[in-house]
Enzyme design. Structure first.
Site, PDB file in Angstrom:
ATOM      1  N   GLY A 115       0.833  -1.030   0.002  1.00  0.00           N
ATOM      2  CA  GLY A 115      -0.073  -0.016  -0.013  1.00  0.00           C
ATOM      3  C   GLY A 115       0.821   1.260   0.049  1.00  0.00           C
ATOM      4  O   GLY A 115       2.132   1.187  -0.317  1.00  0.00           O
ATOM      5  N   ASN A 116       0.035   2.460   0.502  1.00  0.00           N
ATOM      6  CA  ASN A 116       0.851   3.523   0.342  1.00  0.00           C
ATOM      7  C   ASN A 116       2.408   3.498   1.065  1.00  0.00           C
ATOM      8  O   ASN A 116       3.309   3.923   0.527  1.00  0.00           O
ATOM      9  CB  ASN A 116       0.028   4.634   1.236  1.00  0.00           C
ATOM     10  CG  ASN A 116      -0.246   5.723   0.466  1.00  0.00           C
ATOM     11  OD1 ASN A 116       0.349   6.011  -0.332  1.00  0.00           O
ATOM     12  ND2 ASN A 116      -1.624   6.083   0.393  1.00  0.00           N
ATOM     13  N   THR A 138      -4.411  -2.393  -1.959  1.00  0.00           N
ATOM     14  CA  THR A 138      -4.832  -1.957  -0.791  1.00  0.00           C
ATOM     15  C   THR A 138      -6.302  -1.977  -0.785  1.00  0.00           C
ATOM     16  O   THR A 138      -6.802  -1.617  -2.016  1.00  0.00           O
ATOM     17  CB  THR A 138      -4.441  -0.749  -0.268  1.00  0.00           C
ATOM     18  OG1 THR A 138      -5.367  -0.305   0.745  1.00  0.00           O
ATOM     19  CG2 THR A 138      -4.431   0.448  -1.439  1.00  0.00           C
ATOM     20  N   ILE A 139      -7.065  -2.272   0.057  1.00  0.00           N
ATOM     21  CA  ILE A 139      -8.485  -1.978  -0.033  1.00  0.00           C
ATOM     22  C   ILE A 139      -8.975  -0.624   0.492  1.00  0.00           C
ATOM     23  O   ILE A 139      -9.914  -0.119   0.222  1.00  0.00           O
ATOM     24  CB  ILE A 139      -9.276  -2.874   1.546  1.00  0.00           C
ATOM     25  CG1 ILE A 139      -8.823  -2.331   2.715  1.00  0.00           C
ATOM     26  CG2 ILE A 139      -8.913  -4.325   1.145  1.00  0.00           C
ATOM     27  CD1 ILE A 139      -9.926  -2.584   3.789  1.00  0.00           C
ATOM     28  N   ASP A 140      -7.784   0.484   0.512  1.00  0.00           N
ATOM     29  CA  ASP A 140      -8.182   1.880   0.896  1.00  0.00           C
ATOM     30  C   ASP A 140      -8.278   2.422  -0.437  1.00  0.00           C
ATOM     31  O   ASP A 140      -8.874   3.785  -0.505  1.00  0.00           O
ATOM     32  CB  ASP A 140      -7.183   2.320   1.836  1.00  0.00           C
ATOM     33  CG  ASP A 140      -7.037   1.696   3.069  1.00  0.00           C
ATOM     34  OD1 ASP A 140      -7.783   0.824   3.522  1.00  0.00           O
ATOM     35  OD2 ASP A 140      -5.986   1.714   3.527  1.00  0.00           O
ATOM     36  N   MET A 182     -13.533   0.560   6.735  1.00  0.00           N
ATOM     37  CA  MET A 182     -12.177   0.810   6.948  1.00  0.00           C
ATOM     38  C   MET A 182     -11.735   1.759   5.586  1.00  0.00           C
ATOM     39  O   MET A 182     -12.743   2.168   4.928  1.00  0.00           O
ATOM     40  CB  MET A 182     -11.342  -0.479   6.711  1.00  0.00           C
ATOM     41  CG  MET A 182     -11.096  -1.160   7.826  1.00  0.00           C
ATOM     42  SD  MET A 182      -9.693  -2.537   7.643  1.00  0.00           S
ATOM     43  CE  MET A 182      -9.638  -3.260   9.269  1.00  0.00           C
TER      44      MET A 182
END
Ligand code: F6P
Length: 362
Positions: A115-116, A138-140, A182
């Site tokens: 992710g980030n 990422t799920i974000d 989330m």
């Protein structure tokens, strides 16, 4: 003599659906296109690179994992000092140990999925002289430079399903539900799941909420004969009052708060202000678990094949990305430079407003 290409795969940071599909995509594409290839799988993210802890991955290691959730390699989070270093608990740099494993194995490239935070730390490894190719996961959905990442759609499906189920019980009992989703500081997951499940209010970190706006929506529904309401609330949602506070003031306020998360604070206020029984539901890490949805399997496979193509062409220092329908790649420094928050003028937010969903500010 033909030279051998040696690659190590790393899955780092929070897991998500599609990691194994992406590992498989990279491995199959490399074995299929190169005669001399050795692939290593580092255990538990950067930890394996730091501790020289890995498995050799034969062609068969990439078989039978497409639909498996989590990551067969394991993952971990490291302490990252923004733009500077990856350190242990005592503050010692871990980059030299990682470079030592890289050199010991005679690696040509690290394939890093993350992710980030992982994109930013992968950039530090690149700066330290290691070749890297990264994949956004990422799920974000908050990684800069790509339209989306694998994991996101699977999490949207789960979060949508949670709210669908909550709808029936909320309506039977005439209750208000605050469903906390989330996404860290970005509202992509909550907005997408909220629209897909017909939530009545959607609260995202990018649009600070006023509790009276949600109360107004609940009362309006009640007047129209609807005795229940669903609030899809991002874990990073903030009120209009909180946003005015400094980082320090807001940290102190959170520490002093009697509520474990923002949803509980909102639910309590809504119950007091409307007189309606209110409940909180938090699916939490359930949103990151289980098999990837078909779209994520496809995206992760395409990303994996693109990462292999970059390695074959020796185009290092890049993150694979989706732009429209095209699978492409961007310089890692660009991906690592920012976080992709949800723009407040995003067309999806306008759609939500057009159909009367309360965004907490209207
Ligand atoms: O970044 C993915 C994510 O699931 C966020 O949505 C969430 O805030 C965070 O990770 C949870 O982190 P952890 O797995 O360390 O509890």
């Amino acid at each position: 003599m033909k030279s051998i290409t040696r690659v190590a795969i790393i899955t780092s940071g929070g897991d998500c659906q599609g990691l194994n599909a992406a590992i498989r995509g990279v491995g199959k594409a490399l074995y299929n296109q190169l005669d001399n290839i050795e692939i290593f799988g580092m255990y538990d993210g950067y930890r394996g690179l730091i501790d020289n802890d890995y498995m050799f991955m034969s062609e068969m290691a990439f078989s039978g994992i497409l639909t498996a959730g989590g990551t067969i390699l394991g993952t971990s989070r490291q302490h990252y000092i923004p733009g500077k270093d990856i350190v242990d608990a005592e503050g010692n740099s871990l980059i030299p140990a990682m470079k030592a494993t890289y050199n010991r194995l005679g690696l040509d490239c690290l394939v890093i999925m993350g992710g980030n935070g992982t994109q930013k730390s992968a950039k530090l490894l690149m700066d330290a002289g290691m070749n890297v190719v990264t994949l956004p996961k990422t799920i974000d959905n908050d990684i800069w430079g790509t339209d989306t990442s694998f994991g996101f759609q699977s999490a949207v499906d789960i979060a949508t399903n949670v709210i669908d189920y909550i709808h029936t019980t909320a309506s039977s009992h005439g209750r208000i539900f605050v469903v906390e989703l989330m996404g860290r500081d970005a509202g992509w997951l909550t907005l997408s799941a909220g629209i897909s499940s017909g939530a009545d209010a959607i609260l995202i970190p990018e649009i600070p909420y006023d509790i009276n706006s949600i109360v107004g929506m609940i009362e309006h529904r009640k007047k129209n004969g609807k005795n229940f309401s669903i609030v899809a609330c991002a874990e990073g949602a903030v009120s209009k009052d909180e946003i005015k506070l400094s980082e320090e003031e807001s940290r102190k306020r959170r520490e002093a708060s009697p509520y474990p998360t923002v949803s509980y604070a909102i639910a309590d206020q809504l119950e007091k202000l409307t007189g309606h029984e209110t409940r909180v539901t938090i699916p939490g890490h359930y949103q990151r678990g289980g098999p990837p949805c078909p779209r994520d399997r496809e995206l992760a496979t395409k990303f994996g094949a693109e990462a292999a193509r970059l390695i074959i062409n020796k185009q290092y220092g890049r993150m694979v990305a989706l732009k429209g329908e095209e699978i492409t790649s961007i310089p890692l420094e660009e991906a690592a430079s920012k976080t992709k928050f949800l723009p407040v003028d995003h067309p999806m937010i306008q759609v939500a407003r057009d159909i009367g969903i309360c965004m907490g500010d209207n």
